[in-house]
Write a protein that holds these residues in place. Structure first.
Motif: not given
Length: 296
Positions: A158, A166, A170, A194, A197
């Protein structure tokens, strides 16, 4: 007021409250943004899915479990490849097995991770030295014992892609399922930590990802490589209301919780499954045992 009248008023109040709650939930769901999902990463990059227009940027994290038979395919889809500590041993030892007619050294050079990150308590010295000489970035996080290696790798990816929306990123996680149960739970916990995400946990048999409660979800089924067995499981808290379409046993404003009903061993019926819920859910679907698809 007699007891019967009082009981009638209580019941009517409960019905009204439940009706108002359902109406509120319905209004909230109507305003939710649609989130689409598909498993096109299980198809060759040159043969993309034509029914799903979702365009994602993939990253791959390899954990310290046996590589799934489609690991070279995941590698080809990914733009960033990160090994979590002992995951580098798996790439070094097992990638050549997918290419028995090629020199192991050539395969190992071709499938070189961009980064090895973790507390470095599992990776073998010769593996670390091999990839370091090839230019792999080594990040020792042994000072951090409060987060898992997967958590460290997701945070790194990230931070590495701050300009990627976001919803477009993947992260595929190979070797996330199987082995010790506490490791599996730790990996599932990363999905929740997360939640903004896209993270997909993969094994040879199935995949798991989160369906956040603040979206309505449309899942495009790649029937040539996945299904039909699937499940919807509440995570973090019970679900007071979950609704689905496209399943053999659809949910219809259904409450789910551990100790109560959870939707396991369900079956996908069509090409699209829709899901909406007032709590986060885990979506899982089986991966078919097909001929291995290799990268170049």
């Amino acid at each position: 007021m007699n007891v019967n009248q009082r009981h009638k008023e209580v019941c009517e109040h409960k019905e009204t409250s439940q009706s108002q709650k359902k109406h509120l939930v319905y209004r909230l769901l109507k305003t939710m943004e649609l989130m689409c999902h598909c498993s096109s990463f299980l198809l060759p990059p040159e043969n993309p899915n034509t029914t799903c227009s979702l365009s994602l940027k993939y990253a791959l994290v390899v954990l310290n479990q046996s590589l799934p038979r489609f690991a070279p395919l995941l590698w080809d889809h990914a733009q960033v490849r990160v090994c979590a500590d002992g995951g580098a041993n798996r790439v070094y030892d097992e990638m050549p097995l997918f290419f028995p007619h090629q020199q192991p050294s050539h395969v190992r050079t071709r499938y070189k991770p961009d980064v090895i990150k973790g507390d470095m308590d599992s990776i073998r010295t010769e593996v670390l030295d091999f990839y370091a000489k090839l230019g792999t970035k080594i990040i020792d996080e042994s000072h951090d014992q409060d987060t898992t290696d997967l958590h460290k790798c997701v945070a790194y990816i990230r931070d590495l892609t701050p300009n990627v929306d976001g919803s477009e990123l993947c992260i595929l996680v190979a070797g996330a399922l199987g082995g010790r149960f506490d490791h599996e739970i730790g990996n599932i916990n990363v999905l929740c930590r997360f939640s903004n995400t896209r993270i997909i946990l993969l094994s040879d048999d199935c995949l798991i990802h989160l369906l956040p409660k603040n979206h309505c979800h449309q899942i495009f089924i790649e029937s040539s490589v996945e299904g039909p067995h699937c499940g919807l499981i509440p995570i973090g808290m019970p679900s007071g209301s979950s609704t689905s379409t496209g399943l053999k046993w659809d949910l219809n404003d259904t409450a789910m919780s551990f100790g109560g009903l959870v939707s396991t061993s369900n079956i996908v019926k069509g090409e699209i499954v829709t899901v909406q819920s007032d709590s986060d859910l885990l979506w899982t679907i089986s991966i078919k045992k097909l001929e291995v698809l290799h990268g170049a």
